[in-house]
Design a protein around this motif. Structure first.
Motif, PDB file in Angstrom:
ATOM      1  N   SER A 178      48.634 103.972  29.875  1.00 25.46           N
ATOM      2  CA  SER A 178      47.642 103.272  29.055  1.00 25.46           C
ATOM      3  C   SER A 178      47.897 103.396  27.563  1.00 25.46           C
ATOM      4  CB  SER A 178      46.237 103.803  29.369  1.00 25.46           C
ATOM      5  OG  SER A 178      46.140 105.181  29.053  1.00 25.46           O
ATOM      6  N   CYS A 179      48.696 104.386  27.155  1.00 24.86           N
ATOM      7  CA  CYS A 179      48.999 104.562  25.727  1.00 24.86           C
ATOM      8  C   CYS A 179      50.202 103.731  25.285  1.00 24.86           C
ATOM      9  CB  CYS A 179      49.261 106.035  25.417  1.00 24.86           C
ATOM     10  SG  CYS A 179      47.823 107.100  25.652  1.00 24.86           S
ATOM     11  N   LYS A 180      51.179 103.569  26.183  1.00 23.01           N
ATOM     12  CA  LYS A 180      52.413 102.888  25.812  1.00 23.01           C
ATOM     13  C   LYS A 180      52.604 101.549  26.513  1.00 23.01           C
ATOM     14  CE  LYS A 180      54.739 107.374  25.277  1.00 23.01           C
ATOM     15  NZ  LYS A 180      55.879 108.219  25.753  1.00 23.01           N
ATOM     16  N   GLY A 181      51.861 101.307  27.570  1.00 28.76           N
ATOM     17  CA  GLY A 181      52.089 100.117  28.375  1.00 28.76           C
ATOM     18  C   GLY A 181      51.569  98.836  27.754  1.00 28.76           C
ATOM     19  N   ASP A 182      52.086  97.715  28.266  1.00 28.08           N
ATOM     20  CA  ASP A 182      51.676  96.379  27.828  1.00 28.08           C
ATOM     21  C   ASP A 182      50.541  95.906  28.747  1.00 28.08           C
ATOM     22  OD1 ASP A 182      51.402  93.612  27.439  1.00 28.08           O
ATOM     23  OD2 ASP A 182      53.488  93.406  26.809  1.00 28.08           O
ATOM     24  N   TRP A 183      49.314  95.852  28.227  1.00 27.58           N
ATOM     25  CA  TRP A 183      48.152  95.501  29.036  1.00 27.58           C
ATOM     26  C   TRP A 183      48.254  94.091  29.598  1.00 27.58           C
ATOM     27  CZ3 TRP A 183      43.962  98.634  30.265  1.00 27.58           C
ATOM     28  CH2 TRP A 183      43.958  99.900  29.651  1.00 27.58           C
ATOM     29  N   SER A 184      48.680  93.159  28.779  1.00 31.16           N
ATOM     30  CA  SER A 184      48.767  91.770  29.248  1.00 31.16           C
ATOM     31  C   SER A 184      49.801  91.628  30.356  1.00 31.16           C
ATOM     32  CB  SER A 184      49.111  90.833  28.076  1.00 31.16           C
ATOM     33  OG  SER A 184      50.356  91.182  27.494  1.00 31.16           O
ATOM     34  N   ASP A 185      50.880  92.393  30.245  1.00 29.06           N
ATOM     35  CA  ASP A 185      51.914  92.345  31.286  1.00 29.06           C
ATOM     36  C   ASP A 185      51.384  92.931  32.592  1.00 29.06           C
ATOM     37  OD1 ASP A 185      54.765  91.973  32.114  1.00 29.06           O
ATOM     38  OD2 ASP A 185      54.673  94.155  32.329  1.00 29.06           O
ATOM     39  N   LEU A 186      50.615  94.005  32.509  1.00 29.71           N
ATOM     40  CA  LEU A 186      50.035  94.619  33.703  1.00 29.71           C
ATOM     41  C   LEU A 186      49.075  93.649  34.401  1.00 29.71           C
ATOM     42  CD1 LEU A 186      49.462  97.046  35.570  1.00 29.71           C
ATOM     43  CD2 LEU A 186      47.693  97.749  33.929  1.00 29.71           C
ATOM     44  N   LEU A 187      48.202  93.032  33.615  1.00 31.63           N
ATOM     45  CA  LEU A 187      47.251  92.077  34.185  1.00 31.63           C
ATOM     46  C   LEU A 187      47.969  90.924  34.869  1.00 31.63           C
ATOM     47  CD1 LEU A 187      44.584  91.926  31.343  1.00 31.63           C
ATOM     48  CD2 LEU A 187      44.246  92.824  33.641  1.00 31.63           C
ATOM     49  N   LYS A 188      49.013  90.442  34.227  1.00 33.29           N
ATOM     50  CA  LYS A 188      49.778  89.324  34.783  1.00 33.29           C
ATOM     51  C   LYS A 188      50.421  89.720  36.112  1.00 33.29           C
ATOM     52  CE  LYS A 188      53.455  86.036  33.599  1.00 33.29           C
ATOM     53  NZ  LYS A 188      54.439  85.622  32.561  1.00 33.29           N
ATOM     54  N   LYS A 189      51.018  90.911  36.165  1.00 33.32           N
ATOM     55  CA  LYS A 189      51.679  91.373  37.381  1.00 33.32           C
ATOM     56  C   LYS A 189      50.683  91.482  38.543  1.00 33.32           C
ATOM     57  CE  LYS A 189      55.517  94.105  35.470  1.00 33.32           C
ATOM     58  NZ  LYS A 189      56.050  95.490  35.303  1.00 33.32           N
ATOM     59  N   VAL A 190      49.554  92.114  38.260  1.00 36.33           N
ATOM     60  CA  VAL A 190      48.568  92.341  39.326  1.00 36.33           C
ATOM     61  C   VAL A 190      47.958  91.022  39.790  1.00 36.33           C
ATOM     62  CG1 VAL A 190      46.434  93.502  39.950  1.00 36.33           C
ATOM     63  CG2 VAL A 190      48.077  94.659  38.459  1.00 36.33           C
ATOM     64  N   SER A 191      47.518  90.200  38.854  1.00 37.73           N
ATOM     65  CA  SER A 191      46.885  88.927  39.203  1.00 37.73           C
ATOM     66  C   SER A 191      47.829  88.017  39.973  1.00 37.73           C
ATOM     67  CB  SER A 191      46.376  88.219  37.947  1.00 37.73           C
ATOM     68  OG  SER A 191      45.370  88.975  37.322  1.00 37.73           O
ATOM     69  N   ASN A 192      49.063  87.933  39.492  1.00 35.76           N
ATOM     70  CA  ASN A 192      50.037  87.069  40.164  1.00 35.76           C
ATOM     71  C   ASN A 192      50.323  87.547  41.581  1.00 35.76           C
ATOM     72  OD1 ASN A 192      50.211  85.483  37.902  1.00 35.76           O
ATOM     73  ND2 ASN A 192      52.204  86.242  37.232  1.00 35.76           N
ATOM     74  N   ARG A 193      50.388  88.860  41.751  1.00 38.71           N
ATOM     75  CA  ARG A 193      50.655  89.392  43.090  1.00 38.71           C
ATOM     76  C   ARG A 193      49.475  89.138  44.022  1.00 38.71           C
ATOM     77  NH1 ARG A 193      53.413  89.498  47.319  1.00 38.71           N
ATOM     78  NH2 ARG A 193      53.383  91.441  48.534  1.00 38.71           N
ATOM     79  N   VAL A 194      48.262  89.255  43.501  1.00 37.39           N
ATOM     80  CA  VAL A 194      47.070  88.973  44.310  1.00 37.39           C
ATOM     81  C   VAL A 194      47.073  87.531  44.764  1.00 37.39           C
ATOM     82  CG1 VAL A 194      44.563  88.697  44.221  1.00 37.39           C
ATOM     83  CG2 VAL A 194      45.610  90.784  43.327  1.00 37.39           C
ATOM     84  N   VAL A 195      47.315  86.626  43.834  1.00 42.24           N
ATOM     85  CA  VAL A 195      47.337  85.192  44.163  1.00 42.24           C
ATOM     86  C   VAL A 195      48.436  84.897  45.177  1.00 42.24           C
ATOM     87  CG1 VAL A 195      47.751  82.876  43.237  1.00 42.24           C
ATOM     88  CG2 VAL A 195      46.322  84.490  41.968  1.00 42.24           C
ATOM     89  N   GLU A 196      49.574  85.533  45.014  1.00 40.58           N
ATOM     90  CA  GLU A 196      50.700  85.341  45.933  1.00 40.58           C
ATOM     91  C   GLU A 196      50.333  85.778  47.355  1.00 40.58           C
ATOM     92  OE1 GLU A 196      55.450  86.616  46.265  1.00 40.58           O
ATOM     93  OE2 GLU A 196      54.124  87.594  44.820  1.00 40.58           O
ATOM     94  N   ILE A 197      49.690  86.941  47.474  1.00 46.66           N
ATOM     95  CA  ILE A 197      49.293  87.439  48.793  1.00 46.66           C
ATOM     96  C   ILE A 197      48.259  86.524  49.428  1.00 46.66           C
ATOM     97  CG2 ILE A 197      48.143  89.322  50.015  1.00 46.66           C
ATOM     98  CD1 ILE A 197      49.350  91.244  47.960  1.00 46.66           C
ATOM     99  N   LEU A 198      47.298  86.092  48.637  1.00 48.61           N
ATOM    100  CA  LEU A 198      46.264  85.190  49.164  1.00 48.61           C
ATOM    101  C   LEU A 198      46.872  83.888  49.667  1.00 48.61           C
ATOM    102  CD1 LEU A 198      43.415  85.707  46.521  1.00 48.61           C
ATOM    103  CD2 LEU A 198      43.463  86.533  48.886  1.00 48.61           C
ATOM    104  N   LYS A 199      47.861  83.399  48.956  1.00 50.20           N
ATOM    105  CA  LYS A 199      48.535  82.165  49.375  1.00 50.20           C
ATOM    106  C   LYS A 199      49.289  82.395  50.684  1.00 50.20           C
ATOM    107  CE  LYS A 199      50.018  77.903  48.694  1.00 50.20           C
ATOM    108  NZ  LYS A 199      50.961  77.762  49.810  1.00 50.20           N
ATOM    109  N   GLU A 200      49.940  83.540  50.812  1.00 52.62           N
ATOM    110  CA  GLU A 200      50.660  83.860  52.041  1.00 52.62           C
ATOM    111  C   GLU A 200      49.695  83.959  53.227  1.00 52.62           C
ATOM    112  OE1 GLU A 200      52.627  87.482  51.119  1.00 52.62           O
ATOM    113  OE2 GLU A 200      54.207  86.547  49.904  1.00 52.62           O
ATOM    114  N   LEU A 201      48.555  84.602  53.019  1.00 55.10           N
ATOM    115  CA  LEU A 201      47.572  84.740  54.089  1.00 55.10           C
ATOM    116  C   LEU A 201      46.989  83.385  54.477  1.00 55.10           C
ATOM    117  CD1 LEU A 201      45.659  87.931  52.866  1.00 55.10           C
ATOM    118  CD2 LEU A 201      47.300  87.772  54.742  1.00 55.10           C
ATOM    119  N   GLU A 202      46.776  82.534  53.495  1.00 55.08           N
ATOM    120  CA  GLU A 202      46.262  81.194  53.769  1.00 55.08           C
ATOM    121  C   GLU A 202      47.258  80.376  54.587  1.00 55.08           C
ATOM    122  OE1 GLU A 202      44.502  77.294  51.322  1.00 55.08           O
ATOM    123  OE2 GLU A 202      45.433  78.959  50.249  1.00 55.08           O
ATOM    124  N   ASP A 203      48.546  80.493  54.231  1.00 57.27           N
ATOM    125  CA  ASP A 203      49.583  79.772  54.980  1.00 57.27           C
ATOM    126  C   ASP A 203      49.668  80.278  56.424  1.00 57.27           C
ATOM    127  OD1 ASP A 203      50.162  78.270  52.748  1.00 57.27           O
ATOM    128  OD2 ASP A 203      51.875  79.490  52.121  1.00 57.27           O
TER     129      ASP A 203
END
Length: 211
Positions: A178-203
Motif C-alpha cells: 500500500s505504500c509503494k504500489g500503484d492503486w489504479s493498477d491494482l484496481l484494474k487487475k482485480v476488476s478485469n479478472r472478476v469480469v473475465e471470470i463472470l464471462k467464463e461462468l456465463e459462457d
C-alpha cells in the motif's frame, strides 16, 4: 356457532329458549409481518456477482470502497457490507445469502485478517461453497497468514479456518504494497479478472443449457 337467548313475558310463566345464530365474519384480516416484507424485498433483489471479503479496520476505508465503486461502474453487482446493506437489516442473514449466491469472491488478506472470526468465516464459507476466490495479499505475505492457537477460536472453527487459509494460499493471488504500489493498477487487475471470470461462468451456463 349458536348461543342461547332467554326471553321473559308477563303472560307466559315460563322462559322461552330461543336459538340465535351468531354471524361469523369469514373474511379475516391478514396482517403482513414487517419481517416478511424485509424477506420479500431481500429475495427480490438480484444475486450479488461478487462478495468482497475483508478486514474492515485495514481496508474498508480505502481499497474496498474503491474496488466496490470500480465494479459497479463495470455493471457488476458487488456485495460489501457497508455499501450493500441498509440500517435495520439483519446482518448475518444478508451476509450468508450473499456468500451462498455470489459467483466470485475477492478476499483481501491484510495484517489483521486472521484476527477476525467474521472474516475467516466468510473465507471458509466461500471455500465450502466452492466459489472462485481471488486472493489479494495486501501488505502481507502468505507466510504471515497464521492463526493464533491461543483460545481465540473454538477448536472446530480453528480447524475450519486453517483449512480455508491453506486452500486460499494455493491459489494464484495478487500482492500489493500500500505504500509503494500503484492503486489504479491494482484496481484494474482485480476488476478485469472478476469480469473475465463472470464471462467464463456465463459462457459455461449457456453451453450447458444448449446441450
Amino acid at each position: 356457532m349458536y348461543t342461547i337467548v332467554t326471553s321473559t313475558s308477563n303472560s307466559i310463566p315460563f322462559t322461552n329458549l330461543v336459538l340465535k345464530k351468531k354471524k361469523c365474519n369469514s373474511s379475516r384480516s391478514q396482517t403482513i409481518s414487517p419481517f416478511s416484507r424485509i424477506a420479500a424485498r431481500r429475495s427480490s433483489l438480484p444475486p450479488f456477482d461478487v462478495f468482497i471479503c475483508h478486514r474492515g479496520v485495514d481496508t474498508k476505508r480505502n481499497f474496498c470502497g474503491l474496488l466496490y465503486q470500480d465494479l459497479v461502474e463495470q455493471k457488476v453487482i458487488p456485495f460489501l457490507d457497508c455499501k450493500s446493506m441498509k440500517p435495520g437489516e439483519e446482518l448475518n442473514e444478508a451476509i450468508e445469502t450473499a456468500l451462498r449466491d455470489c459467483k466470485v469472491g475477492v478476499t483481501i488478506f491484510s495484517p489483521n485478517f486472521c484476527n477476525s472470526e467474521n472474516s475467516l468465516h466468510e473465507l471458509a464459507s466461500m471455500m465450502e461453497y466452492q466459489k472462485m476466490v481471488i486472493p489479494i495479499f495486501y501488505d502481507v505475505n502468505t507466510s504471515d497468514l497464521v492463526l493464533a492457537n491461543d483460545g481465540s477460536f473454538p477448536t472446530k472453527q480453528l480447524h475450519r479456518f486453517g483449512w480455508a487459509l491453506e486452500m486460499a494460499k494455493r491459489r494464484v493471488g495478487i500482492s500489493f504494497d500500500s505504500c509503494k504500489g500503484d492503486w489504479s493498477d491494482l484496481l484494474k487487475k482485480v476488476s478485469n479478472r472478476v469480469v473475465e471470470i463472470l464471462k467464463e461462468l456465463e459462457d459455461e451456463e449457456k453451453n450447458s443449457a444448449a446441450i
